[in-house]
Design an enzyme around this catalytic site. Structure first.
Site, PDB file in Angstrom:
ATOM      1  CE  LYS A   1       1.576   1.886   5.001  1.00 17.52           C
ATOM      2  NZ  LYS A   1       1.407   1.137   3.810  1.00 17.52           N
TER       3      LYS A   1
ATOM      4  CE  LYS B  97      -4.825  -0.782   1.931  1.00 18.58           C
ATOM      5  NZ  LYS B  97      -5.443  -1.831   2.739  1.00 18.58           N
TER       6      LYS B  97
ATOM      7  CB  SER C 130      -0.863   0.039   1.261  1.00 16.46           C
ATOM      8  OG  SER C 130      -1.618  -1.122   1.375  1.00 16.46           O
TER       9      SER C 130
HETATM   10  P1  NAD Z   1       5.689  -6.277   7.424  1.00 13.88           P
HETATM   11  O1  NAD Z   1       6.421  -5.157   8.050  1.00 13.88           O
HETATM   12  O2  NAD Z   1       5.269  -7.440   8.244  1.00 13.88           O
HETATM   13  O3  NAD Z   1       6.538  -6.855   6.172  1.00 13.88           O
HETATM   14  C1  NAD Z   1       7.236  -6.050   5.268  1.00 13.88           C
HETATM   15  C2  NAD Z   1       8.546  -6.740   4.936  1.00 13.88           C
HETATM   16  O4  NAD Z   1       9.228  -5.987   3.920  1.00 13.88           O
HETATM   17  C3  NAD Z   1       9.507  -6.830   6.127  1.00 13.88           C
HETATM   18  O5  NAD Z   1       9.873  -8.187   6.352  1.00 13.88           O
HETATM   19  C4  NAD Z   1      10.707  -5.973   5.698  1.00 13.88           C
HETATM   20  O6  NAD Z   1      11.946  -6.459   6.177  1.00 13.88           O
HETATM   21  C5  NAD Z   1      10.610  -6.075   4.184  1.00 13.88           C
HETATM   22  N1  NAD Z   1      11.323  -5.008   3.471  1.00 13.88           N
HETATM   23  C6  NAD Z   1      11.307  -3.662   3.720  1.00 13.88           C
HETATM   24  N2  NAD Z   1      12.081  -3.012   2.847  1.00 13.88           N
HETATM   25  C7  NAD Z   1      12.594  -3.955   2.021  1.00 13.88           C
HETATM   26  C8  NAD Z   1      13.502  -3.908   0.916  1.00 13.88           C
HETATM   27  N3  NAD Z   1      13.999  -2.747   0.464  1.00 13.88           N
HETATM   28  N4  NAD Z   1      13.841  -5.079   0.311  1.00 13.88           N
HETATM   29  C9  NAD Z   1      13.326  -6.264   0.765  1.00 13.88           C
HETATM   30  N5  NAD Z   1      12.497  -6.373   1.803  1.00 13.88           N
HETATM   31  C10 NAD Z   1      12.125  -5.225   2.431  1.00 13.88           C
HETATM   32  O7  NAD Z   1       4.422  -5.601   6.697  1.00 13.88           O
HETATM   33  P2  NAD Z   1       3.074  -6.316   6.207  1.00 13.88           P
HETATM   34  O8  NAD Z   1       2.063  -6.295   7.321  1.00 13.88           O
HETATM   35  O9  NAD Z   1       3.394  -7.593   5.525  1.00 13.88           O
HETATM   36  O10 NAD Z   1       2.543  -5.210   5.160  1.00 13.88           O
HETATM   37  C11 NAD Z   1       3.110  -5.073   3.850  1.00 13.88           C
HETATM   38  C12 NAD Z   1       2.236  -4.102   3.061  1.00 13.88           C
HETATM   39  O11 NAD Z   1       0.887  -4.591   3.027  1.00 13.88           O
HETATM   40  C13 NAD Z   1       2.153  -2.679   3.659  1.00 13.88           C
HETATM   41  O12 NAD Z   1       2.147  -1.728   2.628  1.00 13.88           O
HETATM   42  C14 NAD Z   1       0.815  -2.683   4.388  1.00 13.88           C
HETATM   43  O13 NAD Z   1       0.227  -1.396   4.492  1.00 13.88           O
HETATM   44  C15 NAD Z   1       0.001  -3.585   3.478  1.00 13.88           C
HETATM   45  N6  NAD Z   1      -1.140  -4.229   4.148  1.00 13.88           N
HETATM   46  C16 NAD Z   1      -0.969  -4.847   5.350  1.00 13.88           C
HETATM   47  C17 NAD Z   1      -2.076  -5.420   5.985  1.00 13.88           C
HETATM   48  C18 NAD Z   1      -1.932  -6.093   7.332  1.00 13.88           C
HETATM   49  O14 NAD Z   1      -2.978  -6.390   7.938  1.00 13.88           O
HETATM   50  N7  NAD Z   1      -0.727  -6.341   7.827  1.00 13.88           N
HETATM   51  C19 NAD Z   1      -3.336  -5.360   5.388  1.00 13.88           C
HETATM   52  C20 NAD Z   1      -3.467  -4.763   4.131  1.00 13.88           C
HETATM   53  C21 NAD Z   1      -2.353  -4.184   3.516  1.00 13.88           C
END
Ligand code: NAD
Length: 297
Positions: free
Chosen positions: A239, A171, A97
């Site tokens: 965010k 979104k 997102s």
């Molecule tokens: P998270 O923090 O659990 O996972 C993100 C991962 O990305 C981490 O493991 C981090 O180390 C990795 N990362 C960051 N920068 C990186 C890079 N340059 N190269 C490689 N890896 C990198 O986050 P999440 O909960 O999995 O969310 C991911 C996305 O999904 C976000 O944009 C969030 O807004 C969206 N989202 C999350 C949810 C939820 O309920 N968690 C729901 C809908 C949307």
């Protein structure tokens, strides 16, 4: 035939999503900046790479699921990023997102290197990722969407929302509506508490009429118990409210209530409540009126 898919960002969402791709018979090459984040994908039968560039070099498809716009720019545009490694013709799907403005910028750079890119953020949370029931909002060319659809369908239900950036815009719209629902519920509960009405009665009555929302159905009973285990972290919604403000500036949309929501979520961050569920915005509303939440743990 199974495809080779690079999956970048193996956190709460990326890990179960990549698991479904493996189960569907695709080869997954995972990369995450955090070494331990790649363990689950390897345990499920995937491989690990040393960079986004390395993961993308062999891939037919690249999927990214990282936190925010700067992370997406780093994943795709840096020297060891996707565009430095991917072959022309590789299909790029960013499911994070992020700002629609950044999504359009990165997709343009991808097109200059001969790769088609879709923005494809999701709603449905961790449970949706685990159960492969995510709602997937897709921006980009219709033919590219058709090409990617079978892959999206392994993880949830895709909808083509319009040109590049449109998935991120939808979104952002979703996040506006969810924030408003939580703030409305919080104000209703605080008014009730200040006036001496049992908050459980408020939820029970509101659930039966026009005020009923999914937010209230899912989180209302947990709020009554002071249970703010995420769910969806307040810091992520903060965010998203910043993304909404950036998009509103870029497209000249005046969004007064979203700006108020941003301020209330700023107060959550200032109180160190970013790791709580976004329903904990009720704590900010209660603080404003010095209300004692009987449902506080
Ligand atoms: P998270 O923090 O659990 O996972 C993100 C991962 O990305 C981490 O493991 C981090 O180390 C990795 N990362 C960051 N920068 C990186 C890079 N340059 N190269 C490689 N890896 C990198 O986050 P999440 O909960 O999995 O969310 C991911 C996305 O999904 C976000 O944009 C969030 O807004 C969206 N989202 C999350 C949810 C939820 O309920 N968690 C729901 C809908 C949307």
């Amino acid at each position: 035939m199974g495809k080779t898919i690079a999956f970048i960002g193996l956190g709460i969402m990326g890990t179960p999503m990549s698991g479904h791709l493996l189960k569907a018979g695709h080869e997954v090459i995972g990369f995450d900046l955090v070494e331990s984040a790649m363990e689950d994908v390897v345990a499920m039968g995937g491989r690990r790479a040393a960079s986004s560039k390395e993961a993308s070099a062999e891939a037919d498809i690249v999927i990214s699921m990282v936190p925010d716009s700067p992370h997406v720019e780093a994943v795709y545009l840096s020297d060891d990023g996707v565009l430095a490694g991917a072959k022309p013709g590789t299909l790029l799907l960013d499911m994070s997102s992020i700002s629609p403005v950044t999504a359009i910028k990165v997709a343009k750079e991808a097109a200059e290197r001969g790769c088609s890119m879709l923005d494809a953020p999701v709603s449905g949370g961790q449970v949706g990722a685990e159960q492969a029931t995510l709602s997937i909002m897709v921006g980009g060319e219709a033919e590219v969407f058709e090409q990617a659809k079978p892959i999206f369908e392994i993880m949830g239900k895709p909808t083509h929302c319009g040109p590049s950036g449109a998935g991120q815009t939808v979104k952002a719209c979703n996040q506006i509506q969810v924030a408003m629902n939580f703030i409305g519920l919080a104000e209703a509960l605080v008014l009730g508490v200040k006036a001496g009405v049992d908050p459980a009665i408020i939820i029970q009555v509101l659930s039966g009429g026009y005020a009923q929302t999914r937010v209230m159905d899912v989180r209302g009973p947990r709020m009554l118990e002071g249970d703010y285990e995420p769910g969806f972290r307040a810091s992520f919604h903060y965010k998203d409210l910043n993304i909404i403000r950036e998009a509103a500036r870029a497209y000249s949309a005046s969004l007064p209530a979203s700006n108020l929501a941003h301020e209330l979520f700023t107060a959550m961050m200032a109180n160190d409540w970013g790791d709580l569920d976004h329903s904990a915005v009720v704590k900010v509303i209660a603080q404003l009126s010095n209300a004692d939440l009987p449902f506080e743990k």
